[in-house]
Enzyme design. Structure first.
Site: not given
Length: 471
Positions: A11, A39, A114-115, A257
């Protein structure tokens, strides 16, 4: 069940606070566009208008959710937080879109996360047993509830947030907005990136520095692992630290990535790191060929590094159709696999009769690699030597990266020679864990998805939930 041949993004979060009214919502939307790679399922922005919390969320891309009319309507505010989501915990639906809002007599807040929390199931169970009604299935709502409860107990926002964050475990880069404060928090291991910048007299936070660049903001620094940074409308900034903070968990796959190549994370250039991965691939196993080719877009920087180290010229092997859209939303697996043929088309004049070094970032299930190599064979490639700029995936990620089920990871069923035969390559080499981590020797990376060793404890309950698909 839908399966994927790439690890899925996590995210992206963004926050801004300014002592004067600024186009906070349009700025947040621009930042989220720069973070869209993190996202694509949903997007949301929350702000405060005349002290009242306003939030707009929707399924889809940022450009699909936020219209010009909406951004004009809330153009001048002092605080905003934004989020782009790919679900790792919780279903893909509008109820789980972020930011998560909480309106309480004690405090109103909007939170973007995020996580992935590793003890969220335990906390959720305790909250439900205490009579709490939860409205989503993601773990971010839990953080909101903990903050409100601690706010009632302490009557101090920063103390409430620190106490709440000390109760949760796992990965969390978070931005929190109230009517007069913006708070940024990074988990004690620093799993996910979070940086701080300045835009005039406004303070901004973002998952990646590329979002600051998109706004013309000045990068100030990264938020430290375990740090809580609080900013108010007068420009005051204060910091506090969580218990047991240790810089030991930065996700190495951010550099392989996830992150945009123009981002810098914890002082490490993503672009330079990927080039170094390619250099290391050649040093690890030198191979003669006519051309080095990167799979668009994930293998391009590593291919450049391989070319520079080897002296073998780099050439494009494929043209990428940028209008194909997101193949993972296609209705069935056959359609998703055929989307690879539509998305990438080989350049026959480059590959015909040539020995090709083909570089990509990862192999998950092997279906994409197999189809890409078949394309090159049909286009007349004499040899195809596959090189991967990460080690083989063998384990789950508990901290916010969605890796396929362990039994679908090809490296758990075949050795390197077996995978090479399966995908139809003339040779195959993965970058070793040691050479991957050498991109920044002073950084302690999390490599759990490759090694099974995690910097944070994994409880048997959490492991069972992942193994059974109930996370």
């Amino acid at each position: 069940m839908i399966t994927y041949d790439k690890p899925r993004e996590e995210c992206g979060v963004f926050g801004i606070i300014s002592p004067r009214a600024v186009p906070a919502v349009p700025l947040a939307a621009s930042a989220l566009l720069a973070l869209q790679h993190r996202g694509q399922e949903s997007a949301g922005i929350a702000t405060f208008v005349d002290g009242n919390l306003k939030c707009k969320k929707g399924m889809g891309l940022v450009s699909e959710v936020f219209t010009h009319d909406y951004m004009e309507f809330v153009s001048n505010t002092k605080i905003a937080v934004g989020h782009v989501r790919y679900s790792t915990t919780g279903s893909c639906n509008i109820e789980n879109a972020q930011p998560i809002e909480t309106v309480h007599s004690k405090i109103s807040l909007a939170l973007a996360h995020n996580g992935n929390l590793t003890n969220s199931m335990q906390i959720r169970r305790e909250l439900v047993q205490s009579g709490m009604v939860l409205h989503t299935t993601n773990d971010t709502e839990i953080v909101n509830i903990l903050i409100v409860r601690n706010m009632l107990a302490t009557n101090d926002l920063e103390t409430a947030i620190v106490n709440s964050m000390n109760m949760i475990e796992g990965a969390f880069s978070i931005v929190i907005a109230t009517k007069d404060k913006l708070i940024a928090v990074r988990d004690r291991n620093g799993f996910r990136p979070l940086c701080m910048g300045k835009l005039g007299d406004a303070i901004v936070f973002a998952s990646e520095s590329c979002a600051l660049d998109a706004l013309g903001a000045e990068f100030v620094r990264d938020v430290k692992p375990g740090e809580v940074v609080s900013c108010d409308l007068k420009g005051n900034i204060s910091t506090r630290m969580l218990n047991n903070a240790s810089k030991s968990g930065l996700c190495v796959f951010e550099f392989v990535y996830f992150a945009r190549p123009d981002s810098v994370i914890d002082g490490i250039s993503v672009y330079d790191a990927r080039v170094e991965m390619g250099r290391a691939l050649y040093r690890q196993k030198p191979t003669e060929a006519d051309y080095v080719c990167g799979v668009p877009d994930s293998g391009l920087q590593a291919a450049q590094g391989y070319s520079l180290e080897s002296g073998i010229p780099m050439a494009p092997a494929f043209v990428k159709n940028k209008y194909i859209g997101r193949s993972f939303i296609l209705p069935d697996q056959v359609a998703r696999e055929h989307a690879v043929d539509v998305k990438l088309n080989p350049i026959r004049t480059t590959v015909k009769g040539k020995r090709i070094i083909l570089i990509d970032d990862s192999i998950v299930r092997s279906t994409t690699s197999m189809r890409i190599i078949k394309m090159l064979r049909r286009a007349g490639a004499k040899e195809v030597h596959m090189r991967i700029s990460s080690p083989p995936f063998k384990y789950e990620c508990y901290f916010g990266t969605d890796i396929d089920d362990r039994d679908k990871l090809v490296a758990n069923h075949y050795d390197v020679n077996g995978i090479c035969e399966k995908i139809g390559a003339d040779s195959l080499e993965y970058l070793s864990v040691e050479n991957l981590c050498a991109i920044s020797p002073s950084t302690s990376f999390c490599t759990g998805c490759f090694t099974g060793d995690y910097p944070s404890p994994i409880t048997p309950t959490l492991k069972h939930a992942f193994d059974t698909g109930n996370n």
